[in-house]
Design an enzyme around this catalytic site. Structure first.
Site, PDB file in Angstrom:
ATOM      1  N   ASP A  20     -31.944 -95.804  27.124  1.00 29.25           N
ATOM      2  CA  ASP A  20     -30.633 -95.365  26.712  1.00 29.25           C
ATOM      3  C   ASP A  20     -29.574 -95.807  27.365  1.00 29.25           C
ATOM      4  OD1 ASP A  20     -31.259 -92.609  26.277  1.00 29.25           O
ATOM      5  OD2 ASP A  20     -31.161 -92.215  28.901  1.00 29.25           O
TER       6      ASP A  20
ATOM      7  N   SER B  59     -37.658 -74.765  -5.059  1.00 27.59           N
ATOM      8  CA  SER B  59     -38.060 -74.515  -3.790  1.00 27.59           C
ATOM      9  C   SER B  59     -39.777 -73.953  -4.783  1.00 27.59           C
ATOM     10  CB  SER B  59     -37.568 -73.261  -3.242  1.00 27.59           C
ATOM     11  OG  SER B  59     -37.681 -71.967  -4.517  1.00 27.59           O
ATOM     12  N   LEU B  60     -40.412 -73.461  -3.502  1.00 25.42           N
ATOM     13  CA  LEU B  60     -42.184 -73.115  -3.603  1.00 25.42           C
ATOM     14  C   LEU B  60     -42.555 -71.584  -4.201  1.00 25.42           C
ATOM     15  CD1 LEU B  60     -43.660 -75.687  -1.085  1.00 25.42           C
ATOM     16  CD2 LEU B  60     -43.279 -76.250  -3.678  1.00 25.42           C
TER      17      LEU B  60
ATOM     18  N   GLU C  73     -37.563 -82.010   5.355  1.00 20.64           N
ATOM     19  CA  GLU C  73     -37.240 -81.209   6.450  1.00 20.64           C
ATOM     20  C   GLU C  73     -37.103 -81.746   7.806  1.00 20.64           C
ATOM     21  OE1 GLU C  73     -37.714 -78.160   4.464  1.00 20.64           O
ATOM     22  OE2 GLU C  73     -37.739 -76.130   6.084  1.00 20.64           O
TER      23      GLU C  73
ATOM     24  N   CYS D 245     -26.680 -51.397  39.512  1.00 18.79           N
ATOM     25  CA  CYS D 245     -26.985 -52.934  39.438  1.00 18.79           C
ATOM     26  C   CYS D 245     -28.777 -52.285  40.664  1.00 18.79           C
ATOM     27  CB  CYS D 245     -26.249 -53.996  40.179  1.00 18.79           C
ATOM     28  SG  CYS D 245     -27.916 -55.283  40.254  1.00 18.79           S
TER      29      CYS D 245
ATOM     30  N   LYS E 116     -48.653 -69.115   2.017  1.00 16.90           N
ATOM     31  CA  LYS E 116     -48.050 -68.607   3.287  1.00 16.90           C
ATOM     32  C   LYS E 116     -48.792 -67.717   4.623  1.00 16.90           C
ATOM     33  CE  LYS E 116     -43.214 -67.825   2.881  1.00 16.90           C
ATOM     34  NZ  LYS E 116     -42.395 -68.546   3.284  1.00 16.90           N
TER      35      LYS E 116
ATOM     36  N   CYS F  29     -23.197 -59.952  43.760  1.00 15.59           N
ATOM     37  CA  CYS F  29     -24.216 -59.521  43.490  1.00 15.59           C
ATOM     38  C   CYS F  29     -25.199 -61.562  43.726  1.00 15.59           C
ATOM     39  CB  CYS F  29     -24.779 -58.838  41.990  1.00 15.59           C
ATOM     40  SG  CYS F  29     -26.129 -58.907  42.144  1.00 15.59           S
TER      41      CYS F  29
ATOM     42  N   LYS G 113     -46.274 -76.771   6.059  1.00 12.64           N
ATOM     43  CA  LYS G 113     -45.130 -76.604   5.494  1.00 12.64           C
ATOM     44  C   LYS G 113     -44.088 -76.016   6.884  1.00 12.64           C
ATOM     45  CE  LYS G 113     -42.984 -72.877   2.441  1.00 12.64           C
ATOM     46  NZ  LYS G 113     -41.343 -72.550   3.634  1.00 12.64           N
TER      47      LYS G 113
END
Ligand code: IVH
Length: 667
Positions: A40, A85-86, A174, A408, A314, A431, A118
């Site tokens: 940073d 695509s597959l 991806e 409540c 899948k 509350c 995947k």
């Protein structure tokens, strides 16, 4: 002077190289060398130098990851090599079918495969010309996608410059959101009353298709490459070589890929990851199997939609059966009562699930979920447990329907469901449950970012009556904190330091932290940028608010409603009295001569082009707006001014001529 500039240039180049190197260590090698704080600090030094020398900013500077202006929609990008695509394989037998098909088409030759995870995200293409990232695009329909370059540049895992110059390389891969980031984002959205993302893929897509790159930058996306599109000067004979070469160029490639000589080994790989996928910090929804030889790939070719040399195995969605023991209500910071099913603990997709959100009364009614029911649970996007169905056949008759209470559960005040809304709300603004949730939100990372102020401490502070509103946090004393359970002197000290530090946050964080309904991070930024101070925002009228881009009637009404409440004004006064920053300009910018000033330019100037004048104003800490309002500090008038001049006259806004402007900027 010349030499100084040379030195600055050199330092900038050093910083850029160093930052990119550490990105590479972190994202590609997964082996960081320096702490986040050190990183940073490098980034801050770069940003500071660049703001002093804007002409030295280069398009591949890591600072460009956060910048960029909002645009009107996205331009389109044509994929010269289509992004296919597959086709899918469900089950192991379909993988064996795929292998048989491939070998038959290749006349019985020996075939090797590469198996990869995947990743469940969004397919993107990154175009590098002579080693520099020039375009980033979505897949779209495979032929044309959207130009999301500015957004992809905010993803730190995406290198802006390759480690070696290649004439042309289109990297495909991806973009995804890690599980942690996804859960945190949804928590924040729930708190802000914004709709939740159903899974990490939608969250990644939603984050990348943002018109404001600053929003994308805040979403902690990441990236893995899995192939290439168009290229020149990039040689590989196999897919394995492609992956290795990409990594050498500094592009992150998921390290779990394997070269496997036989389909049975591919199947073993799939089984392994089906088991282990929950141990990964990102969601995967299957395994991609690819023929390794590029020459064989070329001979196999593709159908209209997908290549014949690859297939996606899948994973089946994992489900479990369990019993609803109880339905409890959680009170959120806006008072919404959210029903949650308490479940008989059950193992599901890598964790033990003990509860599932039931969203609201209507969801329970539609699914007819009763206390005591046997239900089927599934993880949405593999992460959030959800009740998908009731096993009605297992009912015994002893199940009890859920009734939304009229009061409540936390404070007993009346709870109402306004007509047309799905949510039931507690009506008591004092509350304690709402207060607790509100404080947790106030202190959360994207709000005031007060480290150490989590659920447990907040609970104690509220229970002990030490904190009745967020402003009370700034009046806490050491002796009050050390008295609390499990809070030693060191933690108390740290907490006080974190609270103190949060006082200098920019205004947009404070606006978001206040938890004004419908005001999420994006709206908070817009409001802070436009009004510049809390005081000005509090005086904004409904008309002024709705006139702003992206601020609709709901947000506008909510903001004016918030500031109209006596109680809220009292809390804001207390925050100011405690020394909490209520301006958008940062500490360093406060010293700039035009800090916080809003300019509108109209007509033609003699000494500057419109763009030059704008740049000068911004460099000196001011802002340029395109329309005149009561919040405009100066209208700079050149020759042949437009209607803005008349508007300025009618509103009584200070009008200055070019010579006065030159004096003001000290030129
Ligand atoms: S290869 C022509 N490899 O899955 C080959 N795709 O269902 C194109 N995906 O659109 C894709 N991880 O978004 C490939 N290791 C991987 C992948 C992967 C995720 C996605 C990609 C693609 C979709 C196809």
């Amino acid at each position: 002077m010349e030499r100084d500039l040379e030195k600055v240039k050199q330092r900038l180049e050093e910083l850029r190289r160093e930052i990119e190197y550490h990105n590479y260590r972190y994202y590609v090698l997964d082996d960081p060398e320096i702490s986040d704080e050190r990183y940073d600090a490098l980034m801050r030094e770069l940003l500071k130098l660049e703001s002093q020398y804007p002409s030295l900013v280069t398009p591949d500077s890591p600072s460009q990851r956060v910048g960029g202006r909002p645009r009107e929609g996205f331009a389109t990008v044509r994929h010269r090599v289509p992004m296919l695509s597959l086709s899918n394989a469900f089950g192991e037998e379909e993988l064996r079918d795929f292998d048989r098909r491939v070998r038959t088409l290749l006349g019985g030759e020996k075939v090797e495969y590469v198996a990869e995870l995947k990743i469940d995200g969004l397919a993107v293409s990154l175009r590098y010309e002579n080693g520099l990232l020039v375009t980033g695009a979505t897949r779209g329909d495979g032929e044309t996608g959207e130009d999301i370059t500015a957004n992809l540049k905010t993803v730190r895992a995406v290198p802006l410059r390759l480690r070696r110059e290649v004439p042309l390389l289109e990297v495909r891969g991806e973009a995804y959101m890690p599980k942690e980031a996804f859960l945190r984002l949804n928590e924040a959205r729930e708190e802000a009353g914004e709709p939740l993302f159903a899974n990490p893929r939608n969250a990644a897509a939603g984050s990348l298709r943002q018109l404001d790159p600053a929003v994308t930058a805040s979403r902690q996306l990441s990236f893995f490459a899995y192939g290439i599109g168009e290229s020149e000067g990039f040689a590989a004979r196999t897919h394995a070589e492609t992956l290795t070469a990409l990594r050498e160029l500094g592009i992150p490639v998921n390290r779990h890929w394997q070269l496997l000589p036989h389909i049975e080994e591919v199947i073993a790989y799939c089984r392994h990851w089906q088991e282990k996928r929950h141990e990964l910090p990102y969601a995967i929804d299957g395994i991609v199997v690819k023929v390794n030889s590029l020459e064989q790939q070329a001979r196999l070719g593709a159908t209209m939609k997908s290549p014949r040399w690859a297939i996606a195995y899948k994973f089946p969605a994992e489900q479990a059966r369990t019993r609803v023991k109880e339905i409890i209500l959680r009170v959120g910071r806006t008072g919404v009562l959210t029903p949650t099913a308490i479940l008989e603990p059950v193992r599901l997709a890598g964790t033990t699930v003990t509860k599932a959100t039931l969203h609201n009364e209507d969801f329970i009614r539609e699914k007819d979920i009763r206390i005591g029911d046997t239900v089927i649970v599934q993880k949405a996007g593999d992460i959030i447990p959800e009740v998908v169905a009731v096993d009605v056949k297992s009912r015994t008759g002893r199940e009890t329907p859920f009734v939304m209470p009229r009061h409540c559960p936390a404070c007993g005040a009346e709870a109402v469901r306004p007509p047309g809304e799905a949510a039931t709300r507690c009506t008591n603004i004092a509350c304690p449950a709402r207060l607790r949730e509100g404080l947790i939100h106030f202190a959360s990372r994207n709000a005031m970012d007060i480290a150490g102020l989590g659920q447990a401490v907040v609970g104690q502070l509220v229970a002990a009556g030490l904190v009745k509103d967020p402003a009370d946090l700034y009046y806490l004393r050491f002796d009050q904190l050390v008295g609390l359970e499990r809070l030693g002197p060191k933690s108390a000290q740290n907490l006080l330091a974190a609270i103190e530090k949060s006082k200098s946050n920019p205004l947009h964080r404070l606006i978001f932290a206040l938890g004004i309904r419908h005001v999420g991070e994006r709206a908070a930024r817009i409001l802070a940028a436009h009004f510049g101070s809390l005081e000005r925002l509090s005086r904004a009228t409904y008309e002024e608010l709705v006139a702003l881009p992206e601020i609709g009637p709901k947000i506008a009404a909510s903001v004016t409603g918030f500031f109209a409440q006596e109680e809220n004004r009292r809390v804001l006064d207390k925050l100011v009295a405690a020394g909490v920053n209520t301006r958008e300009v940062q500490e360093e910018e406060k010293e700039k001569p035009l800090a916080g000033k809003v300019f509108v330019l109209t007509g033609t100037l003699e000494r500057f082009t419109r763009k030059e004048a704008e740049e000068i104003i911004v460099r000196l800490g001011g802002r340029v707006s395109s329309s005149v309002s009561r919040h405009t500090d100066y209208v700079v008038v050149g020759a042949n001014p437009g209607s803005k001049y008349e508007k300025a006259l009618s509103l009584g806004v200070p009008i200055i001529r070019e010579d006065e402007f030159i004096k003001l900027i000290g030129q």
